[in-house]
Design an enzyme around this catalytic site. Sequence first.
Site, PDB file in Angstrom:
ATOM      1  N   ARG A 193      -3.337  -3.745  -1.671  1.00 19.40           N
ATOM      2  CA  ARG A 193      -2.103  -3.661  -2.447  1.00 19.40           C
ATOM      3  C   ARG A 193      -1.745  -5.065  -2.925  1.00 19.40           C
ATOM      4  O   ARG A 193      -2.360  -6.048  -2.539  1.00 19.40           O
ATOM      5  CB  ARG A 193      -0.956  -3.025  -1.656  1.00 19.40           C
ATOM      6  CG  ARG A 193      -0.947  -3.161  -0.170  1.00 19.40           C
ATOM      7  CD  ARG A 193      -0.481  -4.471   0.401  1.00 19.40           C
ATOM      8  NE  ARG A 193       0.636  -5.102  -0.273  1.00 19.40           N
ATOM      9  CZ  ARG A 193       0.797  -6.409  -0.342  1.00 19.40           C
ATOM     10  NH1 ARG A 193      -0.090  -7.234   0.206  1.00 19.40           N
ATOM     11  NH2 ARG A 193       1.824  -6.933  -0.935  1.00 19.40           N
ATOM     12  N   GLY A 194      -0.771  -5.111  -3.817  1.00 20.83           N
ATOM     13  CA  GLY A 194      -0.468  -6.353  -4.512  1.00 20.83           C
ATOM     14  C   GLY A 194      -1.140  -6.313  -5.873  1.00 20.83           C
ATOM     15  O   GLY A 194      -2.335  -5.988  -5.986  1.00 20.83           O
ATOM     16  N   ALA A 195      -0.374  -6.630  -6.921  1.00 18.36           N
ATOM     17  CA  ALA A 195      -0.864  -6.449  -8.282  1.00 18.36           C
ATOM     18  C   ALA A 195      -2.206  -7.138  -8.551  1.00 18.36           C
ATOM     19  O   ALA A 195      -3.149  -6.503  -9.035  1.00 18.36           O
ATOM     20  CB  ALA A 195       0.203  -6.898  -9.280  1.00 18.36           C
ATOM     21  N   ARG A 232      -2.324   3.912  -9.467  1.00 14.09           N
ATOM     22  CA  ARG A 232      -0.977   3.361  -9.336  1.00 14.09           C
ATOM     23  C   ARG A 232      -0.521   2.893 -10.726  1.00 14.09           C
ATOM     24  O   ARG A 232      -1.222   2.119 -11.368  1.00 14.09           O
ATOM     25  CB  ARG A 232      -0.921   2.211  -8.333  1.00 14.09           C
ATOM     26  CG  ARG A 232      -1.336   2.610  -6.925  1.00 14.09           C
ATOM     27  CD  ARG A 232      -0.914   1.585  -5.901  1.00 14.09           C
ATOM     28  NE  ARG A 232       0.540   1.587  -5.693  1.00 14.09           N
ATOM     29  CZ  ARG A 232       1.188   0.669  -4.988  1.00 14.09           C
ATOM     30  NH1 ARG A 232       0.536  -0.351  -4.460  1.00 14.09           N
ATOM     31  NH2 ARG A 232       2.491   0.746  -4.827  1.00 14.09           N
ATOM     32  N   GLN A 239       6.081  -4.463   4.407  1.00 10.85           N
ATOM     33  CA  GLN A 239       5.080  -5.457   4.011  1.00 10.85           C
ATOM     34  C   GLN A 239       5.498  -6.872   4.392  1.00 10.85           C
ATOM     35  O   GLN A 239       4.654  -7.717   4.669  1.00 10.85           O
ATOM     36  CB  GLN A 239       4.826  -5.382   2.499  1.00 10.85           C
ATOM     37  CG  GLN A 239       4.141  -4.112   2.033  1.00 10.85           C
ATOM     38  CD  GLN A 239       5.129  -3.085   1.534  1.00 10.85           C
ATOM     39  OE1 GLN A 239       6.277  -3.030   1.986  1.00 10.85           O
ATOM     40  NE2 GLN A 239       4.716  -2.265   0.584  1.00 10.85           N
ATOM     41  N   ASP A 290       4.875  -7.324 -10.213  1.00  9.87           N
ATOM     42  CA  ASP A 290       3.841  -6.348 -10.534  1.00  9.87           C
ATOM     43  C   ASP A 290       3.711  -6.132 -12.039  1.00  9.87           C
ATOM     44  O   ASP A 290       2.669  -5.686 -12.510  1.00  9.87           O
ATOM     45  CB  ASP A 290       4.145  -5.019  -9.849  1.00  9.87           C
ATOM     46  CG  ASP A 290       3.917  -5.110  -8.347  1.00  9.87           C
ATOM     47  OD1 ASP A 290       2.831  -4.711  -7.901  1.00  9.87           O
ATOM     48  OD2 ASP A 290       4.800  -5.617  -7.639  1.00  9.87           O
ATOM     49  N   ASN A 299       9.069  -5.525  -9.447  1.00  4.95           N
ATOM     50  CA  ASN A 299       8.518  -5.969  -8.168  1.00  4.95           C
ATOM     51  C   ASN A 299       8.917  -4.955  -7.099  1.00  4.95           C
ATOM     52  O   ASN A 299       9.615  -3.976  -7.379  1.00  4.95           O
ATOM     53  CB  ASN A 299       9.014  -7.380  -7.818  1.00  4.95           C
ATOM     54  CG  ASN A 299       8.216  -8.021  -6.698  1.00  4.95           C
ATOM     55  OD1 ASN A 299       6.979  -8.021  -6.733  1.00  4.95           O
ATOM     56  ND2 ASN A 299       8.891  -8.559  -5.701  1.00  4.95           N
ATOM     57  N   LYS A 300       8.498  -5.184  -5.883  1.00  4.80           N
ATOM     58  CA  LYS A 300       8.747  -4.244  -4.796  1.00  4.80           C
ATOM     59  C   LYS A 300      10.226  -3.877  -4.697  1.00  4.80           C
ATOM     60  O   LYS A 300      11.105  -4.710  -4.883  1.00  4.80           O
ATOM     61  CB  LYS A 300       8.271  -4.858  -3.475  1.00  4.80           C
ATOM     62  CG  LYS A 300       8.422  -3.960  -2.260  1.00  4.80           C
ATOM     63  CD  LYS A 300       7.705  -2.617  -2.437  1.00  4.80           C
ATOM     64  CE  LYS A 300       6.228  -2.788  -2.704  1.00  4.80           C
ATOM     65  NZ  LYS A 300       5.549  -1.487  -2.943  1.00  4.80           N
TER      66      LYS A 300
END
Length: 347
Positions: A47-49, A90, A197, A238, A248-249
Amino acid sequence: MRHMETMRWVDGCLEILDQTLLPGKTEYIKCEHYTTICDAIRRLSVRGAPAIGAAAAYGLALGAASLSPAGKAEFVSAIEQIARELCDTRPTAINLQWAVDRMLQLLHEQTTDSVEVLKETLLAAAHAIYREDLASNRRIGEFGEKLIPPNVSILTHCNAGALATAGFGTALGVIRAAHQAGKNIHVYADETRPLLQGARLTAWELMQDNIPVTLLTDNMAGYLMACGKVDLVIVGADRITANGDVANKIGTYSVAVLAKEHGLPFYVAAPMSTFDLNLAGGQEIPIENRDEREVTHFAGHPVAPAGVKVWNPAFDVTPHPLVTAIITDRGVARPPYTKTLPALVDK
């Protein structure tokens, strides 16, 4: 500083660090087929862009390796279908689409009819995307470190570190660079509900590098600022639109509003692959909604009444007026972003 391997290419397959098991266990998923990478992206094993962009590039290369087409046209058609499957995993982080589009463009530019050469070309491109992301993160750190004064406390949200990239990190890359420069920094990490996270990944990363870190729950951030314990905020992204709106998250928007209220700089760190200047503003960004069990359950155990309705967006959008500056691998952009962002893209 340790180089944390989010993924690695070994003997013709991709090994992905399963981040759902951290910090308790360090285990790699052996991906011999692109569908395993699709599953790893969906499950947040990777995970993470920037990281899912690199993983998707390798997914396309693995998909290509498994094909035995009658000719080039059939090969290209099959690759385009694999690309669609990867992009469907995603929707919010643009890096995934960016990496796949880059691979497809390269494929369409090839004049050779040799399928084997095309396969080799795609794998080389995936390796290049991985290496370039690692290099760009270090440049983000170099640019961002200059914005960090000595002896400060920094709040960050979610994980924008080595685990979210090919290595070093974006927001945590800036923090790492400031630490390496001897600036005596302290980090506050939001736990980042519902999947923690910040607690599981960011706190773990910083402790691995002996960077002082304090963990707090998401709803403590405002009071932490009111107590004068935060000097600035830095987060990853992201997707960033033409006007500087930042996806973002989930929870990032709340932190940005709190930072504005308390007069604190709010910085965003991201590589150029995270920018989507085709979108005018954040209202156009597709926001992923995830399984309700991420909210109603913890470690497999129910923490909410059975049958309760759940809203679980994975991301939110921080409007550009709340963003002090955006730190990229090509320099630092400040408002008005409609002018400064295109200038960086054209560098």
